[in-house]
Design a protein around this motif. Structure first.
Motif, PDB file in Angstrom:
ATOM      1  N   HIS A 109       0.805  -1.225   0.000  1.00  0.00           N
ATOM      2  CA  HIS A 109       0.000   0.000   0.000  1.00  0.00           C
ATOM      3  C   HIS A 109       0.838   1.275   0.000  1.00  0.00           C
ATOM      4  O   HIS A 109       0.386   2.311  -0.501  1.00  0.00           O
ATOM      5  N   ASN A 110       2.066   1.223   0.518  1.00  0.00           N
ATOM      6  CA  ASN A 110       2.926   2.412   0.523  1.00  0.00           C
ATOM      7  C   ASN A 110       3.915   2.441  -0.632  1.00  0.00           C
ATOM      8  O   ASN A 110       4.712   3.375  -0.744  1.00  0.00           O
ATOM      9  N   ARG A 111       3.861   1.439  -1.495  1.00  0.00           N
ATOM     10  CA  ARG A 111       4.794   1.356  -2.620  1.00  0.00           C
ATOM     11  C   ARG A 111       4.394   2.334  -3.725  1.00  0.00           C
ATOM     12  O   ARG A 111       3.209   2.530  -3.983  1.00  0.00           O
ATOM     13  N   GLN A 112       5.383   2.944  -4.358  1.00  0.00           N
ATOM     14  CA  GLN A 112       5.103   3.786  -5.513  1.00  0.00           C
ATOM     15  C   GLN A 112       4.552   2.918  -6.645  1.00  0.00           C
ATOM     16  O   GLN A 112       5.087   1.837  -6.925  1.00  0.00           O
ATOM     17  N   ILE A 113       3.514   3.386  -7.293  1.00  0.00           N
ATOM     18  CA  ILE A 113       2.848   2.577  -8.310  1.00  0.00           C
ATOM     19  C   ILE A 113       3.783   2.224  -9.461  1.00  0.00           C
ATOM     20  O   ILE A 113       3.693   1.149 -10.051  1.00  0.00           O
ATOM     21  N   SER A 114       4.728   3.101  -9.758  1.00  0.00           N
ATOM     22  CA  SER A 114       5.658   2.862 -10.866  1.00  0.00           C
ATOM     23  C   SER A 114       6.654   1.752 -10.555  1.00  0.00           C
ATOM     24  O   SER A 114       7.327   1.252 -11.457  1.00  0.00           O
ATOM     25  N   GLN A 115       6.754   1.346  -9.294  1.00  0.00           N
ATOM     26  CA  GLN A 115       7.696   0.309  -8.888  1.00  0.00           C
ATOM     27  C   GLN A 115       7.108  -1.098  -8.992  1.00  0.00           C
ATOM     28  O   GLN A 115       7.812  -2.075  -8.741  1.00  0.00           O
TER      29      GLN A 115
END
Length: 252
Positions: free
Chosen positions: A139-145
């Motif tokens: 949930h805290n991960r950058q979407i681009s990652q």
């Protein structure tokens, strides 16, 4: 004895869509009953994604009408909070600074408006939606990652956040592993069982009978549409794919 009249989620009449004067969809007449899990299948270039976008008002047709929920006129604008769309992950520009939770929370903006901020209740609901697609740990991960399959699941969670009545999904299984695919199918079946309508662009003929209860075969025109057990057969597949039976072996 008269047959029971179906309530339709979508009613399409005389729909034609063209790119540079070349028809991509031609004279489409189609009814999608409420509460069905429907696959849209056909060969590459058949107009499957175009059909979804035309229903969603993302493309302007040359002719034709699209109406929702038995209304006699186009009422999509009134129903914008009741219609959810999951595009192909490859068609989205993911290169922007937003977390997974941010993306899912966008699903409630239709209810809240862009002025009111999501609160504790909305964030808890967003985490529940992420849990359903197995992405709560990100949930805290950058979407681009994320990988393409993970991004697709996040988009599905955002659609669930909308609490829509009808869901349009463009190849939601593309790029996901088989375990994730089975989990998504179970989720889609749960949506159907709760009375929702789910329309899925799908390419794997071998899983149509297992995953769906309704199917529309298209190749620029509608070849057939109806219950899987009635229309998903060799004759219609040949018409849609213009292929020999050998190429479609395993689908039946």
């Amino acid at each position: 004895m008269k047959s029971k009249k179906l309530d339709y989620a979508v009613h399409i009449e005389d729909l034609t869509v063209a790119y540079d004067s070349k028809p991509v969809l031609w004279d489409i007449d189609l009814d999608i009953p409420q509460g069905k899990l429907m696959a849209v299948v056909g060969p590459n270039g058949a107009g499957k994604t175009t059909l979804l976008k035309a229903m969603l008002g993302l493309l302007v047709p040359v002719t034709g009408t699209v109406n929702f929920f038995n209304e006699k006129e186009n009422n999509l604008r009134k129903l914008k909070n009741k219609v959810a769309y999951v595009p192909q992950s490859g068609s989205v520009d993911w290169d922007f600074p937003a977390t997974v939770l941010d993306i899912v929370l966008m699903g409630c903006y239709g209810r809240l408006g862009f002025i009111r901020r999501p609160g504790k209740k909305e964030k808890e609901m967003a985490m529940e939606c992420l849990q359903k697609v197995g992405m709560e740990a990100f949930h805290n991960r950058q979407i681009s990652q994320l990988s393409g399959g993970q991004q697709q699941r996040v988009f599905l969670a955002r659609a669930l956040m909308q609490t829509a009545d009808i869901y349009f999904m463009d190849e939601p299984f593309k790029g996901v592993d088989i375990q994730t695919e089975k989990a998504i199918v179970q989720l889609l079946k749960e949506l159907r069982e709760s009375g929702k309508t789910v329309v899925v662009v799908h390419h794997d003929l071998q899983t149509v009978k297992e995953y769906f209860d309704w199917v529309t075969l298209i190749n620029i025109k509608v070849i057939a549409s109806g219950p899987v057990e009635e229309v998903f057969h060799e004759s219609n597949l040949k018409k849609a794919y213009r292929s020999s039976v050998n190429l479609l072996q395993g689908a039946m």
